[in-house]
Write an enzyme that holds these catalytic residues in place. Sequence first.
Site, short mmCIF file in Angstrom:
data_model
loop_
_atom_site.label_atom_id
_atom_site.label_comp_id
_atom_site.label_asym_id
_atom_site.label_seq_id
_atom_site.Cartn_x
_atom_site.Cartn_y
_atom_site.Cartn_z
N THR A 1 0.84 -1.21 0.00
CA THR A 1 0.00 0.00 0.00
C THR A 1 0.87 1.25 0.00
O THR A 1 0.63 2.19 -0.77
CB THR A 1 -0.95 -0.02 1.23
OG1 THR A 1 -1.77 -1.18 1.13
CG2 THR A 1 -1.81 1.22 1.29
N SER B 1 4.42 -7.19 -0.90
CA SER B 1 4.28 -7.28 0.56
C SER B 1 4.75 -8.66 0.99
O SER B 1 4.25 -9.68 0.48
CB SER B 1 2.81 -7.14 0.97
OG SER B 1 2.44 -5.80 1.10
N HIS C 1 4.17 -10.45 3.59
CA HIS C 1 3.24 -11.37 4.28
C HIS C 1 2.42 -12.21 3.31
O HIS C 1 1.71 -13.12 3.72
CB HIS C 1 2.34 -10.59 5.25
CG HIS C 1 1.32 -9.71 4.60
ND1 HIS C 1 0.02 -10.07 4.46
CD2 HIS C 1 1.43 -8.46 4.04
CE1 HIS C 1 -0.66 -9.09 3.88
NE2 HIS C 1 0.18 -8.10 3.60
N CYS D 1 -8.46 -6.42 2.31
CA CYS D 1 -9.01 -5.26 3.01
C CYS D 1 -10.49 -5.41 3.24
O CYS D 1 -11.07 -4.70 4.04
CB CYS D 1 -8.73 -4.00 2.20
SG CYS D 1 -9.16 -4.22 0.50
N1 PLP Z 1 -2.32 -5.19 -4.16
C1 PLP Z 1 -2.87 -6.41 -4.15
C2 PLP Z 1 -3.12 -7.12 -5.45
C3 PLP Z 1 -3.19 -7.02 -2.93
O1 PLP Z 1 -3.74 -8.24 -2.92
C4 PLP Z 1 -2.93 -6.33 -1.72
C5 PLP Z 1 -3.31 -6.92 -0.42
O2 PLP Z 1 -4.23 -7.72 -0.32
C6 PLP Z 1 -2.32 -5.05 -1.79
C7 PLP Z 1 -2.04 -4.52 -3.04
C8 PLP Z 1 -1.98 -4.28 -0.54
O3 PLP Z 1 -1.06 -4.98 0.24
P1 PLP Z 1 -0.79 -4.57 1.77
O4 PLP Z 1 -2.13 -4.61 2.46
O5 PLP Z 1 0.14 -5.62 2.27
O6 PLP Z 1 -0.22 -3.21 1.76
#
Ligand code: PLP
Length: 383
Positions: free
Chosen positions: A74, A204, A206, A333
């Site tokens: 993000t 990310s 995780h 989210c």
């Molecule tokens: N982009 C995609 C395709 C994602 O699946 C996610 C998280 O689910 C994100 C961006 C954002 O990742 P983070 O919440 O680890 O910042």
Amino acid sequence: MTKRIIYLDNAATTPLDSEVLKTMMPFLTDLYGNPSAIYSCGRQSRLAVENARKSIADILGARPSEIFFTSGATESINTVLSGAVKDLGCEFIITSDIEHLSTLNTASYLASNRDVKVLKIPLLPSAVIDLIQFEDQLKKIPNNRKFIVVLSHANSEIGTINDITTIGNIIKKYNGYFCSDTVQTLGHRKFHLKETPVDFIIGSAHKFHGPKGIGLLYVNQDISISPNLLGGSQERNMRAGTENVPGIVGMAKALQIADCNIEKNQQYLQGLREFMIEKLLKETPATGINGATDKNKILENILSVNFPRTEKSEMLLYNLDIAGVCASAGSACSSGALNESHVITFLRKNQNDKELTIRFSFSRLNTKEEIEKTIEILKTILS
Ligand code: PLP
């Protein structure tokens, strides 16, 4: 003792690998020096950070100087989009209706606060980009106007994969910038960034059995953008704030483990996915699967399933949870939300709105027995 769960929400987050934790532990305990400090324990932390950067760059086929550490995808996408507008002079952000909210909300924010327009790329019913219409869209942008395209490499809710080389080559023909949201494909696919027409990728840890709160941003060496977080001169002035050393070391280890096992995991997860599809369609009221049908064009760990909307299925996520199965309605989210996600709402435009969708997503830690048990639980809930 905690109840044993069947965890099928690995696109939201994955369990931390025990080897990764072992690698992180010294930096959570004895090796606490600030990497900016000049004394020896600070230098040890600095070395660990730079070794992690080199390891990640090698795996992605990039240069260490092109890798920046952030708090997660993000933050990375926020940095890319604000930099594209402020520093690269982009007047158009081109994206699709089924991107992650970190892209869509950042783009909308910039459009409402700056002189930027957000354009949406036409999608085929399978949620793949309509390449002909996409190119037509780019042709209409006047020659001297700058633009950035942001697209997922693989969609986080239905798993459909975009061909980033083909898309990147089209964008380059019209002198645009390209950011590929590779959150769902890092650790699942091989990357050769030096030969791929992308300017930015994001990730990310995780999502590939690394720790939460650490992510990466790749910025091609030919591009320079300013930081999104201001303060100290960390990350060569690109991202202020004391580095998350345990997280950085953990992310590098997690990516290394994932990268060494890509083919093996892909085969294993494809087997699990096919097994579950067959059982779902044969033994439960499931009506169909979302996303590409060609297995080369869909992530093997994501399975988006439609069920008829009935009194029983409306409560499906809650009842799965009570039975110990973790799944979700949409991306991380909105995992907890029972409301349909923006991605599914978009796909339903031409489909049956008397259905609801559940995303099951796997990792190498899942087993066939867990899938069988989930099918039995689904049968009980929906019968
Ligand atoms: N982009 C995609 C395709 C994602 O699946 C996610 C998280 O689910 C994100 C961006 C954002 O990742 P983070 O919440 O680890 O910042």
